[in-house]
Design a protein around this motif. Structure first.
Motif, PDB file in Angstrom:
ATOM      1  N   VAL A  57     -15.007  -2.790   7.730  1.00 26.42           N
ATOM      2  CA  VAL A  57     -13.778  -2.084   7.358  1.00 26.42           C
ATOM      3  C   VAL A  57     -12.520  -2.914   7.632  1.00 26.42           C
ATOM      4  CG1 VAL A  57     -14.807   0.191   7.658  1.00 26.42           C
ATOM      5  CG2 VAL A  57     -13.635  -0.889   9.589  1.00 26.42           C
ATOM      6  N   ILE A  58     -12.699  -4.201   7.891  1.00 22.93           N
ATOM      7  CA  ILE A  58     -11.561  -5.083   8.187  1.00 22.93           C
ATOM      8  C   ILE A  58     -11.455  -6.117   7.079  1.00 22.93           C
ATOM      9  CG2 ILE A  58     -10.493  -6.600   9.892  1.00 22.93           C
ATOM     10  CD1 ILE A  58     -12.451  -5.407  11.961  1.00 22.93           C
ATOM     11  N   ARG A  59     -10.226  -6.391   6.662  1.00 24.48           N
ATOM     12  CA  ARG A  59     -10.006  -7.422   5.640  1.00 24.48           C
ATOM     13  C   ARG A  59      -8.676  -8.110   5.911  1.00 24.48           C
ATOM     14  NH1 ARG A  59      -8.285  -2.692   3.445  1.00 24.48           N
ATOM     15  NH2 ARG A  59      -6.393  -2.728   2.190  1.00 24.48           N
ATOM     16  N   ILE A  60      -8.519  -9.281   5.317  1.00 27.46           N
ATOM     17  CA  ILE A  60      -7.250 -10.001   5.370  1.00 27.46           C
ATOM     18  C   ILE A  60      -6.613  -9.887   3.999  1.00 27.46           C
ATOM     19  CG2 ILE A  60      -6.120 -12.243   5.632  1.00 27.46           C
ATOM     20  CD1 ILE A  60      -8.312 -12.988   7.632  1.00 27.46           C
ATOM     21  N   GLU A  61      -5.370  -9.428   3.990  1.00 26.86           N
ATOM     22  CA  GLU A  61      -4.634  -9.252   2.745  1.00 26.86           C
ATOM     23  C   GLU A  61      -3.174  -9.616   2.994  1.00 26.86           C
ATOM     24  OE1 GLU A  61      -3.533  -5.332   0.354  1.00 26.86           O
ATOM     25  OE2 GLU A  61      -5.696  -5.726   0.367  1.00 26.86           O
ATOM     26  N   ASN A  62      -2.633 -10.487   2.169  1.00 29.73           N
ATOM     27  CA  ASN A  62      -1.235 -10.931   2.305  1.00 29.73           C
ATOM     28  C   ASN A  62      -0.940 -11.451   3.709  1.00 29.73           C
ATOM     29  OD1 ASN A  62      -0.638 -10.204  -0.367  1.00 29.73           O
ATOM     30  ND2 ASN A  62      -0.223  -8.103   0.253  1.00 29.73           N
ATOM     31  N   LYS A  63      -1.853 -12.255   4.236  1.00 32.82           N
ATOM     32  CA  LYS A  63      -1.722 -12.871   5.555  1.00 32.82           C
ATOM     33  C   LYS A  63      -1.603 -11.841   6.679  1.00 32.82           C
ATOM     34  CE  LYS A  63       0.243 -17.118   3.765  1.00 32.82           C
ATOM     35  NZ  LYS A  63       1.332 -18.075   3.827  1.00 32.82           N
ATOM     36  N   ARG A  64      -2.290 -10.709   6.505  1.00 33.10           N
ATOM     37  CA  ARG A  64      -2.321  -9.658   7.518  1.00 33.10           C
ATOM     38  C   ARG A  64      -3.733  -9.119   7.640  1.00 33.10           C
ATOM     39  NH1 ARG A  64       1.951  -5.223   5.999  1.00 33.10           N
ATOM     40  NH2 ARG A  64       1.071  -4.346   7.894  1.00 33.10           N
ATOM     41  N   VAL A  65      -4.129  -8.781   8.842  1.00 33.76           N
ATOM     42  CA  VAL A  65      -5.422  -8.135   9.066  1.00 33.76           C
ATOM     43  C   VAL A  65      -5.225  -6.643   8.895  1.00 33.76           C
ATOM     44  CG1 VAL A  65      -7.235  -7.670  10.745  1.00 33.76           C
ATOM     45  CG2 VAL A  65      -6.227  -9.937  10.630  1.00 33.76           C
ATOM     46  N   LEU A  66      -6.027  -6.041   8.023  1.00 32.58           N
ATOM     47  CA  LEU A  66      -5.922  -4.612   7.735  1.00 32.58           C
ATOM     48  C   LEU A  66      -7.235  -3.911   8.044  1.00 32.58           C
ATOM     49  CD1 LEU A  66      -4.105  -4.822   4.288  1.00 32.58           C
ATOM     50  CD2 LEU A  66      -3.072  -4.430   6.529  1.00 32.58           C
ATOM     51  N   PHE A  67      -7.130  -2.704   8.593  1.00 31.57           N
ATOM     52  CA  PHE A  67      -8.287  -1.886   8.920  1.00 31.57           C
ATOM     53  C   PHE A  67      -8.338  -0.688   7.984  1.00 31.57           C
ATOM     54  CE2 PHE A  67      -7.354  -4.096  12.807  1.00 31.57           C
ATOM     55  CZ  PHE A  67      -8.590  -4.339  13.382  1.00 31.57           C
ATOM     56  N   GLU A  68      -9.528  -0.329   7.558  1.00 26.36           N
ATOM     57  CA  GLU A  68      -9.751   0.914   6.823  1.00 26.36           C
ATOM     58  C   GLU A  68     -10.190   1.928   7.883  1.00 26.36           C
ATOM     59  OE1 GLU A  68      -9.635   3.505   3.973  1.00 26.36           O
ATOM     60  OE2 GLU A  68      -9.308   1.406   3.446  1.00 26.36           O
ATOM     61  N   TYR A  69      -9.200   2.585   8.489  1.00 28.33           N
ATOM     62  CA  TYR A  69      -9.473   3.425   9.647  1.00 28.33           C
ATOM     63  C   TYR A  69     -10.414   4.589   9.350  1.00 28.33           C
ATOM     64  CZ  TYR A  69      -5.952   0.912  12.326  1.00 28.33           C
ATOM     65  OH  TYR A  69      -5.256  -0.059  12.992  1.00 28.33           O
ATOM     66  N   SER A  70     -10.486   5.044   8.124  1.00 32.16           N
ATOM     67  CA  SER A  70     -11.382   6.158   7.807  1.00 32.16           C
ATOM     68  C   SER A  70     -12.846   5.780   8.023  1.00 32.16           C
ATOM     69  CB  SER A  70     -11.167   6.631   6.376  1.00 32.16           C
ATOM     70  OG  SER A  70     -11.488   5.605   5.461  1.00 32.16           O
ATOM     71  N   GLY A  71     -13.167   4.502   7.958  1.00 33.69           N
ATOM     72  CA  GLY A  71     -14.537   4.056   8.169  1.00 33.69           C
ATOM     73  C   GLY A  71     -14.771   3.419   9.528  1.00 33.69           C
ATOM     74  N   CYS A  72     -13.711   3.318  10.331  1.00 29.31           N
ATOM     75  CA  CYS A  72     -13.810   2.681  11.646  1.00 29.31           C
ATOM     76  C   CYS A  72     -14.530   3.613  12.618  1.00 29.31           C
ATOM     77  CB  CYS A  72     -12.411   2.355  12.169  1.00 29.31           C
ATOM     78  SG  CYS A  72     -12.410   1.585  13.807  1.00 29.31           S
ATOM     79  N   ILE A  73     -15.523   3.079  13.340  1.00 37.19           N
ATOM     80  CA  ILE A  73     -16.272   3.874  14.311  1.00 37.19           C
ATOM     81  C   ILE A  73     -15.792   3.621  15.740  1.00 37.19           C
ATOM     82  CG2 ILE A  73     -18.306   4.116  12.849  1.00 37.19           C
ATOM     83  CD1 ILE A  73     -19.607   1.839  14.505  1.00 37.19           C
ATOM     84  N   SER A  74     -14.710   2.897  15.883  1.00 41.58           N
ATOM     85  CA  SER A  74     -14.098   2.604  17.184  1.00 41.58           C
ATOM     86  C   SER A  74     -15.080   1.970  18.162  1.00 41.58           C
ATOM     87  CB  SER A  74     -13.488   3.877  17.790  1.00 41.58           C
ATOM     88  OG  SER A  74     -12.494   4.387  16.942  1.00 41.58           O
ATOM     89  N   CYS A  75     -15.858   1.030  17.680  1.00 38.04           N
ATOM     90  CA  CYS A  75     -16.812   0.322  18.539  1.00 38.04           C
ATOM     91  C   CYS A  75     -16.141  -0.841  19.273  1.00 38.04           C
ATOM     92  CB  CYS A  75     -17.994  -0.185  17.728  1.00 38.04           C
ATOM     93  SG  CYS A  75     -17.574  -1.449  16.505  1.00 38.04           S
ATOM     94  N   PHE A  76     -15.019  -1.311  18.740  1.00 42.31           N
ATOM     95  CA  PHE A  76     -14.212  -2.393  19.300  1.00 42.31           C
ATOM     96  C   PHE A  76     -14.951  -3.725  19.380  1.00 42.31           C
ATOM     97  CE2 PHE A  76     -11.994   1.423  20.543  1.00 42.31           C
ATOM     98  CZ  PHE A  76     -10.715   1.123  20.108  1.00 42.31           C
ATOM     99  N   CYS A  77     -15.926  -3.917  18.486  1.00 45.19           N
ATOM    100  CA  CYS A  77     -16.569  -5.226  18.369  1.00 45.19           C
ATOM    101  C   CYS A  77     -15.531  -6.267  17.965  1.00 45.19           C
ATOM    102  CB  CYS A  77     -17.692  -5.179  17.337  1.00 45.19           C
ATOM    103  SG  CYS A  77     -19.125  -4.227  17.859  1.00 45.19           S
ATOM    104  N   CYS A  78     -14.580  -5.855  17.150  1.00 47.30           N
ATOM    105  CA  CYS A  78     -13.520  -6.765  16.707  1.00 47.30           C
ATOM    106  C   CYS A  78     -12.699  -7.258  17.890  1.00 47.30           C
ATOM    107  CB  CYS A  78     -12.617  -6.083  15.683  1.00 47.30           C
ATOM    108  SG  CYS A  78     -11.927  -4.502  16.235  1.00 47.30           S
ATOM    109  N   GLN A  79     -12.415  -6.366  18.824  1.00 45.72           N
ATOM    110  CA  GLN A  79     -11.638  -6.735  20.001  1.00 45.72           C
ATOM    111  C   GLN A  79     -12.419  -7.730  20.866  1.00 45.72           C
ATOM    112  OE1 GLN A  79     -11.018  -3.679  22.981  1.00 45.72           O
ATOM    113  NE2 GLN A  79      -8.947  -4.429  23.367  1.00 45.72           N
ATOM    114  N   GLU A  80     -13.700  -7.496  21.017  1.00 43.71           N
ATOM    115  CA  GLU A  80     -14.531  -8.389  21.817  1.00 43.71           C
ATOM    116  C   GLU A  80     -14.668  -9.764  21.175  1.00 43.71           C
ATOM    117  OE1 GLU A  80     -18.265  -6.567  22.757  1.00 43.71           O
ATOM    118  OE2 GLU A  80     -17.294  -4.717  23.397  1.00 43.71           O
TER     119      GLU A  80
END
Length: 70
Positions: free
Chosen positions: A27-50
């Motif tokens: 649910v994460i993508r890079i668009e226009n030099k920004r990281v964007l999250f599709e929060y409706s599909g985010c399960i809040s696992c925070f793997c991205c943070q790790e």
């Protein structure tokens, strides 16, 4: 109502894509030099943070979580 989400600190993010590679729901993508999250599909696992080598991803609390003091 109590939810936690990943949030990118843009001044620390170097757009390396480690967060994208680690996201199990893709649910994460890079668009226009920004990281964007599709929060409706985010399960809040925070793997991205790790996975972030620059500690650019922090925890964002929902308004209810803030009001509840959690």
């Amino acid at each position: 109502f109590i939810k936690y989400y990943p949030k990118v600190e843009r001044d620390k993010c170097v757009l390396c894509g480690a967060c994208i590679a680690s996201c199990p729901n893709k649910v994460i993508r890079i668009e226009n030099k920004r990281v964007l999250f599709e929060y409706s599909g985010c399960i809040s696992c925070f793997c991205c943070q790790e996975a972030c080598p620059n500690s650019a991803i922090k925890v964002k609390k929902s308004l209810f979580a803030k009001l509840a003091g959690l």
